[in-house]
Scaffold this motif. Structure first.
Motif, mmCIF file in Angstrom:
data_model
loop_
_atom_site.group_PDB
_atom_site.id
_atom_site.type_symbol
_atom_site.label_atom_id
_atom_site.label_comp_id
_atom_site.label_asym_id
_atom_site.label_seq_id
_atom_site.Cartn_x
_atom_site.Cartn_y
_atom_site.Cartn_z
ATOM 1 N N LYS A 1 -42.106 -29.862 -20.972
ATOM 2 C CA LYS A 1 -42.068 -31.041 -20.122
ATOM 3 C C LYS A 1 -40.949 -30.859 -19.096
ATOM 4 C CE LYS A 1 -41.249 -36.015 -20.429
ATOM 5 N NZ LYS A 1 -40.899 -37.108 -21.354
ATOM 6 N N LEU A 2 -41.260 -31.004 -17.824
ATOM 7 C CA LEU A 2 -40.276 -30.848 -16.753
ATOM 8 C C LEU A 2 -39.235 -31.963 -16.819
ATOM 9 C CD1 LEU A 2 -39.413 -29.367 -14.133
ATOM 10 C CD2 LEU A 2 -40.866 -30.976 -12.882
ATOM 11 N N HIS A 3 -37.956 -31.596 -16.738
ATOM 12 C CA HIS A 3 -36.859 -32.568 -16.725
ATOM 13 C C HIS A 3 -36.048 -32.517 -15.440
ATOM 14 C CE1 HIS A 3 -36.418 -34.349 -20.847
ATOM 15 N NE2 HIS A 3 -37.367 -33.461 -21.052
ATOM 16 N N HIS A 4 -35.979 -31.353 -14.812
ATOM 17 C CA HIS A 4 -35.047 -31.193 -13.693
ATOM 18 C C HIS A 4 -35.589 -30.174 -12.691
ATOM 19 C CE1 HIS A 4 -31.062 -31.107 -11.790
ATOM 20 N NE2 HIS A 4 -31.300 -29.823 -11.608
ATOM 21 N N THR A 5 -35.386 -30.464 -11.417
ATOM 22 C CA THR A 5 -35.748 -29.518 -10.356
ATOM 23 C C THR A 5 -34.578 -29.382 -9.396
ATOM 24 O OG1 THR A 5 -38.082 -30.107 -10.471
ATOM 25 C CG2 THR A 5 -37.347 -29.002 -8.463
ATOM 26 N N HIS B 1 -36.621 -38.287 -14.929
ATOM 27 C CA HIS B 1 -36.347 -39.512 -15.679
ATOM 28 C C HIS B 1 -35.059 -40.125 -15.130
ATOM 29 C CE1 HIS B 1 -34.353 -36.077 -17.513
ATOM 30 N NE2 HIS B 1 -33.390 -36.921 -17.879
ATOM 31 N N SER B 2 -34.895 -41.411 -15.304
ATOM 32 C CA SER B 2 -33.673 -42.080 -14.859
ATOM 33 C C SER B 2 -32.486 -41.629 -15.705
ATOM 34 C CB SER B 2 -33.832 -43.596 -14.964
ATOM 35 O OG SER B 2 -34.835 -44.032 -14.078
ATOM 36 N N VAL B 3 -31.322 -41.532 -15.060
ATOM 37 C CA VAL B 3 -30.094 -41.108 -15.728
ATOM 38 C C VAL B 3 -29.017 -42.145 -15.439
ATOM 39 C CG1 VAL B 3 -28.324 -39.310 -15.840
ATOM 40 C CG2 VAL B 3 -30.698 -38.671 -15.443
ATOM 41 N N ASP B 4 -28.368 -42.648 -16.497
ATOM 42 C CA ASP B 4 -27.247 -43.558 -16.309
ATOM 43 C C ASP B 4 -26.115 -42.826 -15.619
ATOM 44 O OD1 ASP B 4 -28.536 -45.691 -17.540
ATOM 45 O OD2 ASP B 4 -27.741 -45.191 -19.528
ATOM 46 N N ASN B 5 -25.439 -43.522 -14.700
ATOM 47 C CA ASN B 5 -24.313 -42.944 -13.980
ATOM 48 C C ASN B 5 -23.292 -44.052 -13.759
ATOM 49 O OD1 ASN B 5 -22.981 -42.414 -11.092
ATOM 50 N ND2 ASN B 5 -23.415 -40.442 -12.061
ATOM 51 N N GLY C 1 -24.516 -46.629 -11.117
ATOM 52 C CA GLY C 1 -25.320 -47.494 -11.973
ATOM 53 C C GLY C 1 -26.311 -46.657 -12.748
ATOM 54 N N TYR C 2 -27.268 -46.143 -12.052
ATOM 55 C CA TYR C 2 -28.193 -45.161 -12.605
ATOM 56 C C TYR C 2 -28.809 -44.417 -11.433
ATOM 57 C CZ TYR C 2 -32.211 -48.098 -11.338
ATOM 58 O OH TYR C 2 -33.137 -48.813 -10.640
ATOM 59 N N VAL C 3 -29.289 -43.235 -11.729
ATOM 60 C CA VAL C 3 -30.001 -42.442 -10.729
ATOM 61 C C VAL C 3 -31.450 -42.441 -11.175
ATOM 62 C CG1 VAL C 3 -30.205 -40.205 -9.583
ATOM 63 C CG2 VAL C 3 -27.948 -41.038 -10.309
ATOM 64 N N ASP C 4 -32.302 -43.023 -10.362
ATOM 65 C CA ASP C 4 -33.707 -43.183 -10.721
ATOM 66 C C ASP C 4 -34.442 -41.844 -10.719
ATOM 67 O OD1 ASP C 4 -35.880 -44.688 -11.493
ATOM 68 O OD2 ASP C 4 -36.231 -45.592 -9.528
ATOM 69 N N PRO D 1 -32.447 -38.023 -5.682
ATOM 70 C CA PRO D 1 -31.523 -36.896 -5.820
ATOM 71 C C PRO D 1 -30.223 -37.271 -6.528
ATOM 72 C CG PRO D 1 -32.412 -36.967 -3.603
ATOM 73 C CD PRO D 1 -32.818 -38.251 -4.275
ATOM 74 N N PHE D 2 -29.894 -36.518 -7.552
ATOM 75 C CA PHE D 2 -28.609 -36.622 -8.230
ATOM 76 C C PHE D 2 -27.556 -35.945 -7.355
ATOM 77 C CE2 PHE D 2 -25.508 -35.756 -11.599
ATOM 78 C CZ PHE D 2 -25.502 -36.978 -12.255
#
Length: 190
Positions: free
Chosen positions: A10-14, A41-45, A49-52, A56-57
């Motif tokens: 399953k792809l998580h990151h590009t 996937h969304s990541v809490d930051n 707040g969060y990165v949807d 781009p992170f």
């Protein structure tokens, strides 16, 4: 030929890095890189707040303006997205590259200049594809009028493809060819 079929996954990151080389009308060259890191996937930051998912992170740019001798005349770096609000503040440090020349020892010098808190890991990582893109962009101009011998002398042993032991060198510039030493030291005990 693509890689072998992987195990189900399953792809998580590009991470995408795109580099381009432009000839300017003033005789200089702009070599640009753009890098993004995007998650599926969304990541809490803490600071954002969060990165949807899909946002781009990291979203970073760098431009090196060089001449045909690979001397850097101007550096511009921008950080449009990062995990911390203070990250964009380091982008200006990369102007220290102005006046340097891409060539032997340049990568080592940049590691020393931008290690630790003096740089940004991700902006520093862009320097390798930028240098390669600069060479690929300018090489045809530098090679104009050069013989295969002169080109080979410049590139000899710079990588596997230009190995002094390669069939290419054997065929086209045989006086620079070096026979591979296939003798292996005897490490077996008697």
């Amino acid at each position: 030929m693509p890689l072998n079929k992987p195990v189900r996954r399953k792809l998580h990151h590009t991470r995408q890095v795109q580099c381009q080389g432009f000839e300017r009308e003033d005789g200089l060259w702009d070599i640009e890189a753009h890098m993004t890191d995007v998650k599926t996937h969304s990541v809490d930051n803490t600071e954002r707040g969060y990165v949807d998912a899909g946002e781009p992170f990291h979203d970073m740019w760098m431009r090196l303006t060089i001449d045909k001798t690979m001397k850097i005349h101007q550096v511009e770096a921008e950080v449009d997205a990062s995990p911390f609000r203070h990250c964009p503040g380091i982008a200006g440090n990369f102007r220290q590259l102005e006046g340097t020349r891409i060539g032997p020892g340049w990568h080592r010098m940049t590691r020393e200049m931008f290690s630790g808190i003096q740089g940004c890991t991700h902006l520093h990582e862009l320097l390798t594809p930028l240098a390669t893109t600069a060479l690929q962009t300018i090489w045809p101009i530098l090679a104009e009028g050069l013989t295969i011998e002169r080109i080979t002398e410049k590139m000899l042993d710079s990588c596997h493809g230009w190995s002094s032991q390669s069939e290419f060198v054997r065929q086209y510039v045989p006086h620079l060819f070096v026979e591979a030493d296939n003798t292996q030291p005897n490490t077996s005990e008697t």
